[in-house]
Design a protein around this motif. Sequence first.
Motif, PDB file in Angstrom:
ATOM      1  N   ILE A 180       0.851  -1.241  -0.014  1.00 36.11           N
ATOM      2  CA  ILE A 180      -0.061  -0.126  -0.025  1.00 36.11           C
ATOM      3  C   ILE A 180       0.906   1.308   0.024  1.00 36.11           C
ATOM      4  N   SER A 181       0.542   2.010  -0.797  1.00 39.10           N
ATOM      5  CA  SER A 181       1.239   3.291  -0.970  1.00 39.10           C
ATOM      6  C   SER A 181       0.470   4.371  -1.783  1.00 39.10           C
ATOM      7  N   THR A 182       0.976   5.775  -1.860  1.00 40.75           N
ATOM      8  CA  THR A 182       0.087   6.728  -2.409  1.00 40.75           C
ATOM      9  C   THR A 182       0.008   6.352  -3.923  1.00 40.75           C
ATOM     10  N   SER A 183       1.019   5.670  -4.301  1.00 43.49           N
ATOM     11  CA  SER A 183       0.866   5.577  -5.975  1.00 43.49           C
ATOM     12  C   SER A 183       0.135   4.335  -6.333  1.00 43.49           C
ATOM     13  N   ASN A 184      -0.347   3.521  -5.504  1.00 42.17           N
ATOM     14  CA  ASN A 184      -1.129   2.396  -5.865  1.00 42.17           C
ATOM     15  C   ASN A 184      -2.520   2.482  -5.301  1.00 42.17           C
ATOM     16  N   HIS A 185      -2.436   3.572  -4.272  1.00 43.16           N
ATOM     17  CA  HIS A 185      -3.866   3.901  -3.658  1.00 43.16           C
ATOM     18  C   HIS A 185      -3.938   5.414  -3.368  1.00 43.16           C
ATOM     19  N   PRO A 186      -4.066   5.864  -4.412  1.00 43.47           N
ATOM     20  CA  PRO A 186      -4.221   7.346  -4.475  1.00 43.47           C
ATOM     21  C   PRO A 186      -5.416   7.966  -3.910  1.00 43.47           C
ATOM     22  N   ASN A 187      -5.561   9.246  -3.590  1.00 43.94           N
ATOM     23  CA  ASN A 187      -6.615   9.983  -3.364  1.00 43.94           C
ATOM     24  C   ASN A 187      -7.201   9.364  -1.918  1.00 43.94           C
ATOM     25  N   ASP A 188      -6.148   8.887  -1.085  1.00 45.59           N
ATOM     26  CA  ASP A 188      -6.802   8.508   0.213  1.00 45.59           C
ATOM     27  C   ASP A 188      -5.997   9.204   1.295  1.00 45.59           C
ATOM     28  N   LEU A 189      -6.927  10.142   1.825  1.00 52.67           N
ATOM     29  CA  LEU A 189      -6.416  11.348   2.607  1.00 52.67           C
ATOM     30  C   LEU A 189      -6.243  10.372   4.108  1.00 52.67           C
ATOM     31  N   HIS A 221       7.306  17.927   4.684  1.00 55.01           N
ATOM     32  CA  HIS A 221       8.219  18.029   3.372  1.00 55.01           C
ATOM     33  C   HIS A 221       7.833  16.954   2.389  1.00 55.01           C
ATOM     34  N   PRO A 222       8.164  17.176   1.062  1.00 53.81           N
ATOM     35  CA  PRO A 222       7.720  16.226   0.119  1.00 53.81           C
ATOM     36  C   PRO A 222       8.404  14.852   0.297  1.00 53.81           C
ATOM     37  N   CYS A 223       7.676  13.898  -0.200  1.00 50.46           N
ATOM     38  CA  CYS A 223       8.036  12.431  -0.031  1.00 50.46           C
ATOM     39  C   CYS A 223       7.871  11.748  -1.281  1.00 50.46           C
ATOM     40  N   ASN A 224       8.745  10.801  -1.667  1.00 51.33           N
ATOM     41  CA  ASN A 224       8.375   9.993  -2.880  1.00 51.33           C
ATOM     42  C   ASN A 224       7.665   9.087  -2.706  1.00 51.33           C
ATOM     43  N   SER A 225       7.042   8.240  -3.603  1.00 48.16           N
ATOM     44  CA  SER A 225       6.108   7.121  -3.275  1.00 48.16           C
ATOM     45  C   SER A 225       6.741   5.856  -3.040  1.00 48.16           C
ATOM     46  N   SER A 226       7.977   5.798  -2.534  1.00 45.80           N
ATOM     47  CA  SER A 226       8.731   4.767  -1.854  1.00 45.80           C
ATOM     48  C   SER A 226       8.366   4.760  -0.604  1.00 45.80           C
ATOM     49  N   VAL A 227       7.896   5.684   0.188  1.00 41.66           N
ATOM     50  CA  VAL A 227       7.451   5.603   1.563  1.00 41.66           C
ATOM     51  C   VAL A 227       6.047   4.925   1.790  1.00 41.66           C
ATOM     52  N   LYS A 228       6.217   3.966   2.641  1.00 41.62           N
ATOM     53  CA  LYS A 228       5.075   3.025   2.662  1.00 41.62           C
ATOM     54  C   LYS A 228       4.749   2.912   4.319  1.00 41.62           C
ATOM     55  N   LEU A 229       3.553   2.651   4.294  1.00 38.21           N
ATOM     56  CA  LEU A 229       3.079   2.423   5.854  1.00 38.21           C
ATOM     57  C   LEU A 229       3.789   0.855   6.441  1.00 38.21           C
ATOM     58  N   SER A 230       4.214   0.058   5.755  1.00 39.10           N
ATOM     59  CA  SER A 230       4.859  -1.094   6.269  1.00 39.10           C
ATOM     60  C   SER A 230       6.184  -0.675   6.790  1.00 39.10           C
ATOM     61  N   GLN A 231       7.011   0.566   6.386  1.00 37.44           N
ATOM     62  CA  GLN A 231       8.176   0.904   7.187  1.00 37.44           C
ATOM     63  C   GLN A 231       7.631   1.264   8.649  1.00 37.44           C
ATOM     64  N   LEU A 232       6.598   1.408   9.013  1.00 33.27           N
ATOM     65  CA  LEU A 232       6.307   1.678  10.565  1.00 33.27           C
ATOM     66  C   LEU A 232       6.536   0.616  11.241  1.00 33.27           C
ATOM     67  N   GLY A 233       6.795  -0.785  10.894  1.00 34.62           N
ATOM     68  CA  GLY A 233       6.873  -2.092  11.623  1.00 34.62           C
ATOM     69  C   GLY A 233       5.777  -2.598  12.127  1.00 34.62           C
ATOM     70  N   ASN A 234       6.129  -3.839  12.759  1.00 32.97           N
ATOM     71  CA  ASN A 234       4.712  -4.378  13.071  1.00 32.97           C
ATOM     72  C   ASN A 234       4.167  -3.933  14.297  1.00 32.97           C
ATOM     73  N   THR A 235       4.715  -3.128  15.029  1.00 34.24           N
ATOM     74  CA  THR A 235       4.214  -2.533  16.274  1.00 34.24           C
ATOM     75  C   THR A 235       3.141  -1.509  16.191  1.00 34.24           C
ATOM     76  N   LEU A 236       3.427  -0.730  14.930  1.00 29.63           N
ATOM     77  CA  LEU A 236       2.159   0.074  14.616  1.00 29.63           C
ATOM     78  C   LEU A 236       1.484  -0.420  13.288  1.00 29.63           C
ATOM     79  N   TYR A 237       2.117  -1.138  12.704  1.00 33.29           N
ATOM     80  CA  TYR A 237       1.099  -1.633  11.164  1.00 33.29           C
ATOM     81  C   TYR A 237       1.572  -3.089  10.930  1.00 33.29           C
ATOM     82  N   ASN A 238       1.046  -3.998  11.883  1.00 36.08           N
ATOM     83  CA  ASN A 238       1.285  -5.561  11.840  1.00 36.08           C
ATOM     84  C   ASN A 238       0.898  -5.982  10.193  1.00 36.08           C
ATOM     85  N   THR A 239       1.621  -6.453   9.898  1.00 34.45           N
ATOM     86  CA  THR A 239       1.543  -7.233   8.328  1.00 34.45           C
ATOM     87  C   THR A 239       1.700  -8.675   8.456  1.00 34.45           C
TER      88      THR A 239
END
Length: 451
Positions: free
Chosen positions: A341-350, A382-400
């Motif tokens: 899940i990222s802003t590139s494949n899941h756009p317009n998701d505020l 600040h601007p971020c590119n689409s490589s920033v993903k929720l999965s980078q939060l780790g399993n404590t905050l975003y368990n996959t």
Amino acid sequence: MPGKWLLLKAIACFGILILTQKNTGLLCFIRKIYSVFNTKYFQDGDIIIGGIFTVNRYYDGDGFRHSCYLPIPHYYRYMLTFIFAIDEINKNPNILPNVTLGYHMHDSCNDVSKAVQSVLQILSGSGDTVPNYSCRDRDKLAGVIGDHTSESSLHVFDILNIYGYTQISYGATDPLLTNKHLYPSFFQTLPSDQTQYLAIAKLLAHFGWTWIGVITSRDDSGEKRSQELKRKVAVYDICVEYIIYIAPDRNVEGQETELKNIERFNKSTSKIVVLCSISLATILFFGQACNGHHDKTLIVPAGPILHILLATKFKTSFHGSLVFSPSAKNIPNLKTFLDNISTSNHPNDLLQEHILAIYFKCLTSDPLFNLEIENSYTITLHPCNSSVKLSQLGNTLYNTEKFGTAYQVYKTVYAVAHSLHGIQLYMSRYPGNSYLRSYMGIKKVTEPLCL
């Protein structure tokens, strides 16, 4: 007509009803709870499944002029799981062939008024909220999934029951909801509090713990839970030394009352503490009272909030705690879906952008939203590119990796789909019968109500 006025009475209880006199007669509209952080998700289909989820927290105080703030990534997964399940069903030719499922979701922010506003919006359609009317070309709603907590689920049911819609909660545990005379169209995936407190009582008896303290919320729900626990543990000759009631809003509690509660907690002789109500207030009270140093063991039933708060500054206070949790299940392909899940494949998701803004300080696609976030959270984006993903939060905050409550959400979507599939099979065998579900009371109207 009686159903209509019953609905208006229910709405009026929450203070969000406006009545206006127009040429067409007495009309009612809903004053929406303002929040720039309000989020909704809509995808059209032949049949719509409604969803009410708790992702943001509710706050109404200094520093925030809105009600929804600080979304919890772990809870955002539940919305994503809902979307994933519907997309998976739509791709499966063996379930509801030639039928496309859509969805209409809202974030209740763990607030009763917001939950009621959300269900009224779902009933009206994707446009303006018009009580007692559906603004769709034809009514498509099959039922509603949610909410996470018993309190908001109860009030959502009060609205849905007027029209006979099915509701399935993925997190409610209030025993009252199992009463089919009072809640005939309500279903839940988790065991009730009665089952959980029986398990806690057996756990206490197993270890020979017969002297305990209880912390619960200062509301009707907390009172019911603590009394239910007392009844269950009394069977095993277990005594309750104290029950400390914590106000949901700690600002209402008052410093003097809070200090007295902390003093009572620290002077108590019981070494076992049962947390009856899992909320931000009760968790923070225990953490503050212990302050990282304690000789007490906390027992916590399954419920929301806990996992995210274990990552707070009070984490050491929970060392040695015994926590009940729903059994985790594997959901094929969901991990890949959540990881990507990222802003590139899941756009317009505020909502996703809101989370990325808080945790990675990324600018969102909405300039006004950026200003609101910077002012509310006192951060610089600040601007971020689409490589920033929720999965980078780790399993404590975003368990996959593990899916407990997420599996309950997944299961509820499939329960609705299989029920609809059964109706479809029945109709194919008996084409002379009309659709089994009659949406009585919901009326299709045109302008000026539906805009």
